[in-house]
Design a protein around this motif. Structure first.
Motif, PDB file in Angstrom:
ATOM      1  N   ARG A 149      -0.606  17.659  -4.250  1.00 36.76           N
ATOM      2  CA  ARG A 149       0.407  16.864  -3.494  1.00 36.76           C
ATOM      3  C   ARG A 149       0.332  17.142  -2.103  1.00 36.76           C
ATOM      4  O   ARG A 149       0.166  16.078  -1.266  1.00 36.76           O
ATOM      5  CB  ARG A 149       1.681  16.804  -3.825  1.00 36.76           C
ATOM      6  CG  ARG A 149       2.050  16.205  -5.153  1.00 36.76           C
ATOM      7  CD  ARG A 149       3.419  16.166  -5.728  1.00 36.76           C
ATOM      8  NE  ARG A 149       3.909  15.730  -6.831  1.00 36.76           N
ATOM      9  CZ  ARG A 149       4.904  15.632  -7.407  1.00 36.76           C
ATOM     10  NH1 ARG A 149       5.932  16.154  -6.555  1.00 36.76           N
ATOM     11  NH2 ARG A 149       5.290  15.084  -8.586  1.00 36.76           N
ATOM     12  N   MET A 181      -2.733  15.887  -0.230  1.00 39.46           N
ATOM     13  CA  MET A 181      -2.772  14.132  -0.451  1.00 39.46           C
ATOM     14  C   MET A 181      -1.761  13.787   0.560  1.00 39.46           C
ATOM     15  O   MET A 181      -2.083  12.807   1.541  1.00 39.46           O
ATOM     16  CB  MET A 181      -2.329  13.852  -1.946  1.00 39.46           C
ATOM     17  CG  MET A 181      -3.382  13.971  -2.731  1.00 39.46           C
ATOM     18  SD  MET A 181      -2.440  13.633  -4.506  1.00 39.46           S
ATOM     19  CE  MET A 181      -3.561  12.304  -4.885  1.00 39.46           C
ATOM     20  N   VAL A 182      -0.642  14.480   0.997  1.00 35.53           N
ATOM     21  CA  VAL A 182       0.240  13.999   1.757  1.00 35.53           C
ATOM     22  C   VAL A 182      -0.295  13.892   3.268  1.00 35.53           C
ATOM     23  O   VAL A 182      -0.137  13.159   3.826  1.00 35.53           O
ATOM     24  CB  VAL A 182       1.891  14.453   1.570  1.00 35.53           C
ATOM     25  CG1 VAL A 182       2.589  14.302   2.888  1.00 35.53           C
ATOM     26  CG2 VAL A 182       2.369  14.314   0.259  1.00 35.53           C
ATOM     27  N   GLN A 200       4.063  20.274   7.881  1.00 37.62           N
ATOM     28  CA  GLN A 200       3.720  19.055   7.063  1.00 37.62           C
ATOM     29  C   GLN A 200       5.139  18.742   6.391  1.00 37.62           C
ATOM     30  O   GLN A 200       5.460  17.565   6.282  1.00 37.62           O
ATOM     31  CB  GLN A 200       2.857  19.451   6.258  1.00 37.62           C
ATOM     32  CG  GLN A 200       2.343  17.966   5.290  1.00 37.62           C
ATOM     33  CD  GLN A 200       1.506  18.938   4.238  1.00 37.62           C
ATOM     34  OE1 GLN A 200       0.599  19.651   4.520  1.00 37.62           O
ATOM     35  NE2 GLN A 200       1.666  18.160   3.168  1.00 37.62           N
ATOM     36  N   ILE A 246       0.924  -1.333  -0.117  1.00 35.79           N
ATOM     37  CA  ILE A 246       0.105   0.006   0.031  1.00 35.79           C
ATOM     38  C   ILE A 246       0.816   1.210  -0.140  1.00 35.79           C
ATOM     39  O   ILE A 246       0.666   2.185  -0.715  1.00 35.79           O
ATOM     40  CB  ILE A 246      -1.167   0.134   1.235  1.00 35.79           C
ATOM     41  CG1 ILE A 246      -1.819  -1.240   1.099  1.00 35.79           C
ATOM     42  CG2 ILE A 246      -1.753   1.348   1.367  1.00 35.79           C
ATOM     43  CD1 ILE A 246      -3.075  -1.419   2.160  1.00 35.79           C
ATOM     44  N   SER A 258      -2.976  11.403   3.834  1.00 40.62           N
ATOM     45  CA  SER A 258      -2.497  10.130   3.719  1.00 40.62           C
ATOM     46  C   SER A 258      -1.577   9.840   4.955  1.00 40.62           C
ATOM     47  O   SER A 258      -1.729   8.614   5.573  1.00 40.62           O
ATOM     48  CB  SER A 258      -1.376   9.907   2.576  1.00 40.62           C
ATOM     49  OG  SER A 258      -1.903  10.012   1.594  1.00 40.62           O
ATOM     50  N   ILE A 285       5.496   7.756   3.303  1.00 43.25           N
ATOM     51  CA  ILE A 285       6.356   8.879   3.276  1.00 43.25           C
ATOM     52  C   ILE A 285       7.661   8.525   2.887  1.00 43.25           C
ATOM     53  O   ILE A 285       8.299   9.480   2.100  1.00 43.25           O
ATOM     54  CB  ILE A 285       5.930   9.414   4.901  1.00 43.25           C
ATOM     55  CG1 ILE A 285       5.034  10.299   4.941  1.00 43.25           C
ATOM     56  CG2 ILE A 285       7.481  10.547   4.841  1.00 43.25           C
ATOM     57  CD1 ILE A 285       4.649  11.542   4.221  1.00 43.25           C
ATOM     58  N   GLY A 343       1.299   6.765  -6.612  1.00 45.82           N
ATOM     59  CA  GLY A 343      -0.088   7.590  -6.878  1.00 45.82           C
ATOM     60  C   GLY A 343       0.440   9.356  -6.662  1.00 45.82           C
ATOM     61  O   GLY A 343       0.270   9.912  -7.656  1.00 45.82           O
ATOM     62  N   VAL A 344       0.950   9.375  -5.608  1.00 45.17           N
ATOM     63  CA  VAL A 344       0.796  10.612  -5.244  1.00 45.17           C
ATOM     64  C   VAL A 344       2.189  11.506  -6.018  1.00 45.17           C
ATOM     65  O   VAL A 344       2.052  12.600  -6.534  1.00 45.17           O
ATOM     66  CB  VAL A 344       1.326  11.046  -3.492  1.00 45.17           C
ATOM     67  CG1 VAL A 344       1.678  12.468  -3.278  1.00 45.17           C
ATOM     68  CG2 VAL A 344       0.053  10.382  -2.935  1.00 45.17           C
ATOM     69  N   TRP A 397      -8.206   4.884  -0.657  1.00 46.09           N
ATOM     70  CA  TRP A 397      -7.333   4.985   0.559  1.00 46.09           C
ATOM     71  C   TRP A 397      -7.501   6.438   1.338  1.00 46.09           C
ATOM     72  O   TRP A 397      -7.869   6.463   2.603  1.00 46.09           O
ATOM     73  CB  TRP A 397      -5.819   4.974   0.149  1.00 46.09           C
ATOM     74  CG  TRP A 397      -4.900   5.464   1.220  1.00 46.09           C
ATOM     75  CD1 TRP A 397      -4.337   6.842   1.440  1.00 46.09           C
ATOM     76  CD2 TRP A 397      -4.643   4.915   2.483  1.00 46.09           C
ATOM     77  NE1 TRP A 397      -3.750   7.189   2.584  1.00 46.09           N
ATOM     78  CE2 TRP A 397      -3.823   5.852   3.302  1.00 46.09           C
ATOM     79  CE3 TRP A 397      -4.775   3.783   2.972  1.00 46.09           C
ATOM     80  CZ2 TRP A 397      -3.152   5.378   4.534  1.00 46.09           C
ATOM     81  CZ3 TRP A 397      -4.152   3.150   4.292  1.00 46.09           C
ATOM     82  CH2 TRP A 397      -3.434   4.239   4.844  1.00 46.09           C
ATOM     83  N   PHE A 398      -7.720   7.496   0.447  1.00 47.33           N
ATOM     84  CA  PHE A 398      -8.169   8.722   1.121  1.00 47.33           C
ATOM     85  C   PHE A 398      -9.424   8.607   2.264  1.00 47.33           C
ATOM     86  O   PHE A 398      -9.510   9.174   3.260  1.00 47.33           O
ATOM     87  CB  PHE A 398      -7.972   9.922   0.289  1.00 47.33           C
ATOM     88  CG  PHE A 398      -6.596  10.095  -0.445  1.00 47.33           C
ATOM     89  CD1 PHE A 398      -5.627  10.032   0.291  1.00 47.33           C
ATOM     90  CD2 PHE A 398      -6.763  10.417  -1.974  1.00 47.33           C
ATOM     91  CE1 PHE A 398      -4.516  10.264  -0.343  1.00 47.33           C
ATOM     92  CE2 PHE A 398      -5.535  10.744  -2.555  1.00 47.33           C
ATOM     93  CZ  PHE A 398      -4.607  10.681  -1.706  1.00 47.33           C
ATOM     94  N   LEU A 405       0.548   4.107  -2.869  1.00 44.21           N
ATOM     95  CA  LEU A 405       0.357   5.330  -2.508  1.00 44.21           C
ATOM     96  C   LEU A 405       1.519   6.598  -3.046  1.00 44.21           C
ATOM     97  O   LEU A 405       1.349   7.517  -3.553  1.00 44.21           O
ATOM     98  CB  LEU A 405       0.287   5.571  -1.057  1.00 44.21           C
ATOM     99  CG  LEU A 405      -1.154   5.083  -0.328  1.00 44.21           C
ATOM    100  CD1 LEU A 405      -0.769   5.340   0.995  1.00 44.21           C
ATOM    101  CD2 LEU A 405      -2.076   6.128  -0.796  1.00 44.21           C
ATOM    102  N   MET A 447      -6.419   4.950  -5.032  1.00 45.29           N
ATOM    103  CA  MET A 447      -6.120   6.179  -4.225  1.00 45.29           C
ATOM    104  C   MET A 447      -7.162   6.855  -3.418  1.00 45.29           C
ATOM    105  O   MET A 447      -7.124   7.081  -2.173  1.00 45.29           O
ATOM    106  CB  MET A 447      -5.565   7.118  -5.192  1.00 45.29           C
ATOM    107  CG  MET A 447      -4.162   6.825  -5.754  1.00 45.29           C
ATOM    108  SD  MET A 447      -2.792   6.960  -4.874  1.00 45.29           S
ATOM    109  CE  MET A 447      -2.669   8.674  -4.361  1.00 45.29           C
ATOM    110  N   ALA A 465      -8.636   6.516   5.093  1.00 46.84           N
ATOM    111  CA  ALA A 465      -7.527   7.248   5.991  1.00 46.84           C
ATOM    112  C   ALA A 465      -8.219   8.273   6.942  1.00 46.84           C
ATOM    113  O   ALA A 465      -7.937   8.323   8.017  1.00 46.84           O
ATOM    114  CB  ALA A 465      -6.406   7.960   5.311  1.00 46.84           C
TER     115      ALA A 465
END
Lengths: 349, 262
Positions: A161, A164-165, B248, A145, A168, A232, A152-153, B4-5, A149, B1, B8
Motif C-alpha cells: 500500500r 502504491m500510494v 507520505q 479514476i 499514485s 487520496i 484497488g489500493v 495507472w502506475f 484507484l 491499476m 503516473a
C-alpha cells in the motif's frame, strides 16, 4: 471561547488575508473601472539646426512631452471610465453584432455552429469556453479514476500500500510547471508518444499542431494531475466505511457490485461532493499546461489570458477587466456550494 | 491499476532518463531507450546558470513562508475550532471564497501597488504574499485537526489557572505536532510549487528555482537549451520527491482532515 480572545487569536491571519487578498480584490475593481495613461502636454521645443558654413537656424516645434514629476517619472492620469474596460474585454459590442447580424439560416445546426465559431473568435469567450470545457470535462474522469484507484489500493496487501500510494500521488505533488513540461516533452513531434502510435500502425500524429489533439492532451493532463487528489480522499474515506452494513449485505447475498453501489458509494457521497467542489475551483484556475504547451491559440484559459495581458501587453486596466470577469465566474461556480454550506450550518443550530 | 502506475510515473521517469543525455540522444526520432550517459546538463545548469543561487532563494522563501504561515494559521485554526459564534462561520466562508481566487487576479493588483511602494522583488514581499495566499487552506486544515483534540484538555488547564493563551501554548500545541507537520508540508508544497506569482514578483538574482524554469521554456529555444531545462526540472523535482516520501503518511492524514471533516 470568549469573543475577545477569538478576535485576538484570528487577528494575524485575518489581517494578512485582508491586506493581501481582500484589498487587492478591491484594487482590481478600481483598476478595471479606470483607464490610466501617462499625462502629456504640448511643449514648444526650440532646437538649433546647423545649416551650411557654421550657420545655425532656430527651429521651434510644438511636440507632446510626458509630464514628469520631481523624480523624473511620468505623471500618471487615472480616468474613470466605468464599465468600459469590462465591456471591451468581453467585447459586448462584437457579440451584439454577431447575435443580430444577418445571415443565411439553412439549418438550426449550421446556425449554432456558425454562432459558436464567431463567438469563440473573441479572446475572452474562447478562453472561457476552454476553461469550462477543461473544468467539466475532467471532473467525471477524475472521480471515476480516483474511486477505482482507491478501491484497488484498499484491496492490496498491507506491505504494498505505502508504495502504491506514493506512486499514485506523484502527478499531484510534483510542481505543476515541471509535470506539464514532463508531459509536453512526451508529446513533442516525433517524441515518445507520437513514435509509439506510429509504431503501432496508426499513422503520424502531430499533437501540438491541431486544436482537437492539443485540447485532448491538456484535458488528459488535467485528469492525470487531479485524479490522485480524488484517490487520496476516497482512499481515506474507504477506511471509515462501517463494517456491519457490509457484512449484513454479504449475508443477504449481495454481489460485490451491489455492495459497492448500495453501501460504499452512499457512504462516500459527501466526499465525492467535496472533491468535485475543490476540483472545480482548481480546474477553473488552469494555467501551467496552457503556458508550457504554448497552446493559447488553440486552448486558452481565463487565468492565462489575464496573465498574458498583464505581463506581455503590460495593460493593467485590461488585465483587471479580465480578472473581474474571472472572479464573476468563480462566484457563479461557488454559489451552489455557498448556499448549501449555509443551509447546512443553519440546520445544525 | 498497473496501467495507472505506469501512466503516473512514466513522464517523470522519462524526464529523469533524458536529463542525463546529450541533446541529440534525448530528443532523437525515434526515441532511444539506451544512450550514452552524461552529467553535462546538470553541470551547466547548476554551475554556469547559477541555479544554486535560485535554490538558495527558494530555500529562504519556502522556509520563511512555512514558519509564518503555520504560526498565524495555528492561532486562527485553534480559535476557529473553539469559538462558537457566527463570526467564525463567516470567516470560514470568506476563506473558502479566497481559496477559489485565481492567483493572477491578485497579481493584477500587486503589480502597480508594489511598484508604487518600491517593494518589488524582495524576499519579504514574496513571503508575505505567499503566506496570505496559503492562509485559507491552512486555517481550514488546522481547524479540522484542532477539533480532533478534546476540549476537556484546554478547559482542565484553564481550571488549573492557565490563561487561554497558556492553555494553547503549553497543553494544546504539544499534542498537535502531527497536524502541524502535515499543514507545514502543504504550505511547503504551495510555496515551492508556485510559479505564477514568484515568476512575476521576483526578477534577476531574486528568482526562485521554480520560476527560473521559465527561462528555459518557449518553442524557439535551441535543443541544448532545452536539455538544460530538463536538468533544471529534474533538480526542482528531487527535493519534493524526497520530502513527500519521508512524510507520505502525513499527506494522507492531512488531506483527509482538510476535506473529510471540513
Amino acid at each position: 471561547m470568549k469573543r475577545k480572545s477569538f478576535l485576538l487569536f484570528v487577528a494575524p491571519s485575518v489581517v494578512s488575508m485582508l491586506l493581501l487578498i481582500a484589498m487587492p480584490l478591491a484594487g482590481v475593481v478600481y483598476l478595471a473601472l479606470h483607464q490610466s495613461y501617462v499625462k502629456t502636454e504640448l511643449v514648444e521645443l526650440t532646437t538649433e539646426v546647423p545649416l551650411f558654413g557654421g550657420l545655425k537656424r532656430q527651429v521651434t516645434r510644438t511636440v507632446p512631452q510626458p509630464v514628469l514629476d520631481e523624480n523624473g517619472r511620468g505623471v500618471k492620469v487615472w480616468k474613470f471610465v466605468g464599465a468600459d474596460n469590462i465591456v471591451q474585454a468581453a467585447e459586448v459590442e462584437g457579440l451584439d453584432e454577431i447575435l443580430s447580424g444577418a445571415r443565411e439560416v439553412t439549418s438550426l445546426r449550421g446556425f449554432i455552429s456558425e454562432l459558436h465559431r464567431e463567438i469563440t473568435n473573441v479572446d475572452f469567450w474562447s478562453a472561457l469556453e476552454f476553461t469550462l470545457l477543461y473544468t467539466f470535462g475532467t471532473t467525471p474522469f477524475v472521480l471515476l479514476i480516483g474511486l477505482g484507484l482507491a478501491l484497488g489500493v484498499d484491496r492490496a496487501s498491507e506491505r504494498l500500500r505505502g508504495t502504491m500510494v506514493f506512486v499514485s500521488i506523484l502527478p499531484m505533488i510534483v510542481t505543476p510547471v515541471v509535470s506539464s513540461l514532463a508531459v509536453y516533452w512526451l508529446f513533442l513531434d516525433g517524441a515518445v508518444i507520437a513514435s509509439l502510435i506510429e509504431a503501432l500502425g496508426f499513422g503520424r500524429f502531430y499533437f501540438l499542431a491541431d486544436q482537437l489533439t492539443i485540447r485532448t492532451v491538456i484535458v488528459a493532463y488535467g485528469i492525470w494531475w487531479a485524479a490522485p487528489f480524488a484517490f487520496i480522499i476516497l482512499y481515506a474515506g474507504l477506511q471509515t466505511v462501517p463494517r456491519d452494513p457490509l457484512e449484513a449485505a454479504m449475508i443477504d447475498g449481495a454481489s460485490a457490485w451491489q455492495r459497492l453501489r448500495y453501501v460504499v458509494i452512499p457512504h462516500l457521497m459527501p466526499l465525492l461532493a467535496v472533491i468535485t467542489v475543490i476540483h472545480v475551483m482548481d480546474a477553473y484556475r488552469v494555467f501551467e499546461p496552457i503556458l508550457v504547451f504554448g497552446a493559447s491559440v488553440f486552448a486558452n484559459s481565463v487565468q492565462y489570458l489575464t496573465y498574458y495581458t498583464l505581463s506581455y501587453e503590460d495593460n493593467a486596466n485590461k488585465a483587471a477587466a479580465y480578472a473581474i470577469l474571472t472572479v464573476i465566474g468563480v462566484v457563479i461556480l461557488l454559489i451552489p456550494v455557498l448556499v448549501h454550506t449555509y443551509r447546512d450550518q443553519a440546520t445544525r443550530r | 491499476m498497473a496501467v495507472w502506475f505506469a501512466v503516473a510515473t512514466f513522464p517523470f521517469l522519462w524526464m529523469f532518463l533524458i536529463s542525463f543525455r546529450k541533446a541529440v540522444d534525448a530528443f532523437a526520432t525515434p526515441p532511444k531507450l539506451f544512450a550514452p550517459f552524461t552529467f553535462d546538463n546538470f553541470h551547466h545548469v547548476w554551475v554556469e546558470d547559477a541555479f544554486w543561487h535560485f535554490a538558495i532563494n527558494t530555500t529562504i522563501v519556502t522556509a520563511a513562508t512555512m514558519a509564518v504561515s503555520l504560526t498565524i494559521g495555528c492561532l486562527a485554526g485553534y480559535a476557529l475550532a473553539r469559538y462558537e459564534g457566527k463570526l467564525g462561520f463567516w470567516l470560514l466562508i470568506a476563506a473558502l471564497v479566497f481559496r477559489a481566487m485565481p492567483h493572477v487576479v491578485l497579481l493584477t493588483a500587486y503589480r502597480p501597488a508594489f511598484f508604487e511602494l518600491g517593494i518589488w522583488s524582495r524576499y519579504e514581499t514574496l513571503i508575505v504574499v505567499l503566506v496570505a495566499i496559503n492562509q485559507p487552506f491552512t486555517i481550514w486544515m488546522l481547524r479540522a485537526f484542532f477539533m480532533g483534540i478534546p476540549r476537556d484538555m484546554d478547559e482542565a488547564a484553564m481550571v488549573d489557572g492557565c490563561s487561554r493563551w497558556g492553555a494553547f501554548r503549553r497543553v494544546v500545541v504539544p499534542v498537535m505536532w502531527p497536524g502541524i507537520v502535515t499543514a507545514g508540508l502543504f504550505s511547503f508544497l504551495l510555496a515551492y510549487n508556485d510559479f505564477i506569482i514568484s515568476s512575476q514578483l521576483m526578477n534577476g538574482d531574486m528568482t526562485t528555482m521554480t520560476a527560473a524554469l521559465g527561462n528555459y521554456m518557449g518553442q524557439k529555444q535551441s535543443v541544448t537549451r532545452l536539455m538544460h531545462g530538463v536538468a533544471g526540472a529534474v533538480s526542482v523535482t528531487i527535493p519534493i520527491i524526497i520530502l513527500v516520501y519521508a512524510f507520505q503518511k502525513h499527506i494522507v492524514s492531512g488531506l483527509t482532515a482538510g476535506a473529510v471533516k471540513g
